[in-house]
Scaffold this motif. Structure first.
Motif, PDB file in Angstrom:
ATOM      1  N   TYR A 116       0.741  -1.262  -0.053  1.00 24.12           N
ATOM      2  CA  TYR A 116       0.157  -0.227  -0.012  1.00 24.12           C
ATOM      3  C   TYR A 116       0.655   1.565   0.110  1.00 24.12           C
ATOM      4  N   LEU A 117       1.756   1.002   0.587  1.00 24.37           N
ATOM      5  CA  LEU A 117       2.739   2.233   1.250  1.00 24.37           C
ATOM      6  C   LEU A 117       3.887   3.065  -0.584  1.00 24.37           C
ATOM      7  N   ALA A 118       3.953   1.580  -1.126  1.00 22.31           N
ATOM      8  CA  ALA A 118       4.322   1.726  -2.594  1.00 22.31           C
ATOM      9  C   ALA A 118       3.935   2.025  -3.855  1.00 22.31           C
ATOM     10  N   THR A 140      10.177   8.325   4.958  1.00 23.32           N
ATOM     11  CA  THR A 140       8.815   9.220   5.482  1.00 23.32           C
ATOM     12  C   THR A 140       8.442   8.347   6.422  1.00 23.32           C
ATOM     13  N   ALA A 141       8.131   6.593   5.959  1.00 23.96           N
ATOM     14  CA  ALA A 141       7.159   5.985   6.918  1.00 23.96           C
ATOM     15  C   ALA A 141       7.943   5.391   8.188  1.00 23.96           C
ATOM     16  N   MET A 142       9.482   6.254   8.493  1.00 23.26           N
ATOM     17  CA  MET A 142      10.155   5.990   9.528  1.00 23.26           C
ATOM     18  C   MET A 142      10.110   7.173  10.121  1.00 23.26           C
ATOM     19  N   ASP A 184      -2.217  12.807   2.928  1.00 30.16           N
ATOM     20  CA  ASP A 184      -2.108  13.703   2.892  1.00 30.16           C
ATOM     21  C   ASP A 184      -1.412  14.506   4.118  1.00 30.16           C
ATOM     22  N   VAL A 185      -0.642  14.484   5.257  1.00 32.96           N
ATOM     23  CA  VAL A 185      -0.056  15.517   5.341  1.00 32.96           C
ATOM     24  C   VAL A 185       1.572  14.083   5.602  1.00 32.96           C
ATOM     25  N   ILE A 186       1.354  13.190   5.279  1.00 33.00           N
ATOM     26  CA  ILE A 186       3.177  12.319   4.904  1.00 33.00           C
ATOM     27  C   ILE A 186       3.376  13.049   3.249  1.00 33.00           C
ATOM     28  N   THR A 187       2.107  12.883   2.727  1.00 30.08           N
ATOM     29  CA  THR A 187       2.387  13.209   1.541  1.00 30.08           C
ATOM     30  C   THR A 187       2.849  14.315   1.382  1.00 30.08           C
ATOM     31  N   LEU A 188       2.688  15.490   2.594  1.00 28.92           N
ATOM     32  CA  LEU A 188       2.820  17.324   1.411  1.00 28.92           C
ATOM     33  C   LEU A 188       4.064  16.967   2.091  1.00 28.92           C
ATOM     34  N   HIS A 189       5.387  16.355   4.016  1.00 24.68           N
ATOM     35  CA  HIS A 189       6.049  16.402   4.614  1.00 24.68           C
ATOM     36  C   HIS A 189       7.050  15.596   3.099  1.00 24.68           C
TER      37      HIS A 189
END
Length: 594
Positions: free
Chosen positions: A137-139, A147-149, A262-267
């Motif tokens: 899913y993350l891929a 980012t995941a870390m 959304d937050v993760i993608t923007l960061h």
């Protein structure tokens, strides 16, 4: 009391309330008090006052108030003992042990430790074969390993008790897991993992503690998202996803978006100032948290109906706040000849970070956004709809506080609708006159209803006998000015008070006197709720003179004892007094409230 009165008095004396509040609120001295913008509600004109003499704060807008411990409890979302410990650490004081509060602190630390271990377990699962679906899913979402870390993303496993078993092996009990909201009890009493087969998002607060989790399904099952319920360490209203990272940003504003992804993608794209509320509805507590780090918010929600509704709702919440509010409306994306809705993740994926940076620079202020939303509802080539548009847009513009703003936006609205500037300004003036008229009438009704104004805001402490309660308030004001007056109240018991809350404060003041001292607001903070302390601070705003105590104190005692006697059936009701009370109640001057 959890702490001795002597300790709390010393704590308060070494933590001057002006110094403490100044680290959160910009204060300006006016006369004998300090004033600033209230950190507990949105306002543009400072109604928040801090009294150095009385060592208390009070907001004339939202009516929150209390002493220095109350302030820290409210602003930092802490319990009484934690607030005391924070203030003690500030001035290098040693905090005495207390078994009751120590047990609550132990439970909090136990849940925080469990959450931290659970987050590590979820994260470790990503590297195992069982974490394959979450990695896939993350891929697909193009979320990289780093980012995941950074966000501590993880995976819950496809089993009923995988986390339960793993945490029990670490020494945590079933009670611990229930307290953290990580397991659920079924109808037969058996426990099972709350989060199963989900991508896991730890919710980390500004102190770096894992306080909760969010989980997204990896298939088409429901519910799509699941979140930790309220616990001893987590309140949905007081936390923002990503705030632990966003607080370090060098950017001047914060981007408020809809979801965790959304937050993760923007960061990951370089916008490290993005956060999300826990759900789309922003809360006053969350705006209070944001105000520590920025004074400008950019609302960036999905461009579907739900996102637009959330945007409008949040604009309304922030309308009279100290924030500068801008709105970034993402354009719809053309796909297979159709324009489809687009969220932040889609925009970054298809357009790239540079395009988002450009869109961010072109974000409009909240007034422009609301005016666009109104215009989109009408066909301005139709005369009837043009009139309806003018009526609605005039009300929006009339609510703007600045006259220059009203003139500028009235001109824009007139041009858009093909109307004259003069006609639009006249409509705005009429709408503003109507609005101000309604406000004046409301204020007049409230001014006439003196009885309602005297009632506490919190229904749990409402007065049932207004005449007695006013005398009870007077007693408390006098005792807080000079506790030695308690020696003249020997015939008055706390049970004589009609208000249980006022009776409780009276009893605490007598106990303080019996211990050879007084009772400060700081000491009272440990025995009263935030709502009770706010009301106590409200009643302390009313004038009371020690010079008149020889007359007023016996009068207050007489009124309280007469009312107590009537409630117990010991004193026959005075027909004349009863008639006077009925007249006062009818006119809104006081009297008995039911």
């Amino acid at each position: 009391m959890a702490f001795s009165q002597q300790f709390l008095d010393e704590l308060a004396s070494r933590n001057d309330i002006v110094d403490v509040v100044s680290s959160y609120v910009a204060l300006t001295k006016k006369g004998g008090n300090y004033f600033g913008l209230c950190p507990f509600h949105n306002e543009r004109t400072g109604s928040f006052s801090v009294s150095q003499d009385k060592q208390m704060y009070y907001c004339f807008g939202c009516r929150k108030g209390g002493g220095v411990v109350n302030f820290i409890m409210e602003i930092e979302n802490l319990g009484f003992r934690d607030a005391v410990e924070l203030l003690a650490k500030r001035v290098n004081m040693e905090v005495p042990a207390d078994n009751t509060d120590r047990e609550e602190a132990r439970r909090r630390q136990r849940v925080l430790a469990l959450n931290k271990d659970a987050a590590r377990w979820f994260y470790q699962n990503l590297s195992t074969p069982a974490g394959g679906p979450a990695r896939d899913y993350l891929a697909r979402r193009k979320i990289g390993r780093k980012t995941a870390m950074d966000f501590g993303l993880g995976a819950s496993l496809d089993g009923w008790d995988c986390l339960l078993t793993a945490m029990q092996e670490k020494g945590y009990s079933k009670a611990d897991l229930l307290a953290a909201g990580l397991v659920v009890r079924n109808q037969k009493g058996r426990l099972y993992d709350k989060f199963r087969s989900r991508l896991m998002f730890p919710v980390i607060d500004v102190r770096g503690d894992v306080v909760a989790f969010g989980g997204r399904v990896l298939d088409k099952s429901e519910p799509k998202y699941m979140n930790t319920t309220e616990t001893i360490v987590y309140s949905k209203r007081r936390n923002l996803y990503g705030i632990n990272l966003a607080k370090k940003t060098k950017r001047s504003n914060f981007i408020l978006c809809e979801g965790n992804i959304d937050v993760i993608t923007l960061h990951q794209a370089g916008f490290d100032n993005a956060v999300a509320s826990m759900g789309t509805a922003l809360t006053t507590e969350q705006t209070r948290l944001l105000s520590r780090y920025t004074k400008e918010l950019v609302l960036c929600y999905d461009n579907d109906a739900a996102g637009q509704m959330a945007t409008q709702k949040n604009i309304e919440l922030l309308r009279n706040s100290e924030f500068t509010v801008r709105v970034l409306s993402l354009p719809r994306r053309l796909a297979d000849g159709q324009y489809v809705k687009q969220d932040v993740d889609d925009f970054i994926k298809y357009q790239g970070p540079a395009a988002f940076e450009a869109a961010l620079g072109g974000s409009v202020n909240q007034v422009d956004y609301r005016m666009e939303a109104v215009a989109a509802k009408y066909d301005l080539t139709d005369g009837v709809q043009k009139i309806a548009y003018a009526g609605e847009i005039s009300q929006l513009i009339a609510a703007l506080p600045n006259a220059v703003e009203r003139e500028v936006y009235a001109g824009r609205a007139a041009e858009r609708a093909g109307l004259t500037r003069e006609a639009m300004l006249l409509d705005v003036k009429r709408a503003r006159d109507r609005h101000q008229g309604r406000e004046r009438r409301q204020m007049q009704r409230e001014a006439l209803n003196i009885s309602a104004l005297r009632q506490p805001q919190d229904r749990a402490i409402r007065y049932t006998d207004m005449r007695s309660a006013m005398a009870e308030e007077g007693i408390l004001r006098l005792l807080l000015l000079d506790v030695s007056l308690a020696d003249r109240c020997r015939d008055l018991a706390a049970e004589d008070f009609s208000s249980p809350f006022l009776g409780k404060v009276y009893r605490l003041l007598l106990e303080g006197r019996a211990q050879g001292g007084g009772m400060s607001l700081t000491a009272l903070s440990g025995a009263c709720t935030a709502e009770e302390m706010s009301h106590l601070t409200t009643l302390l705003q009313k004038p009371e003179s020690l010079a008149n105590a020889d007359k007023s104190l016996p009068d207050y005692i007489r009124v309280i004892k007469e009312s107590a006697g009537r409630r117990r059936g010991e004193t026959p009701a005075d027909p004349l007094l009863a008639a006077q009370d009925r007249f006062k109640e009818k006119k809104g001057y006081g009297g008995k409230q039911t």
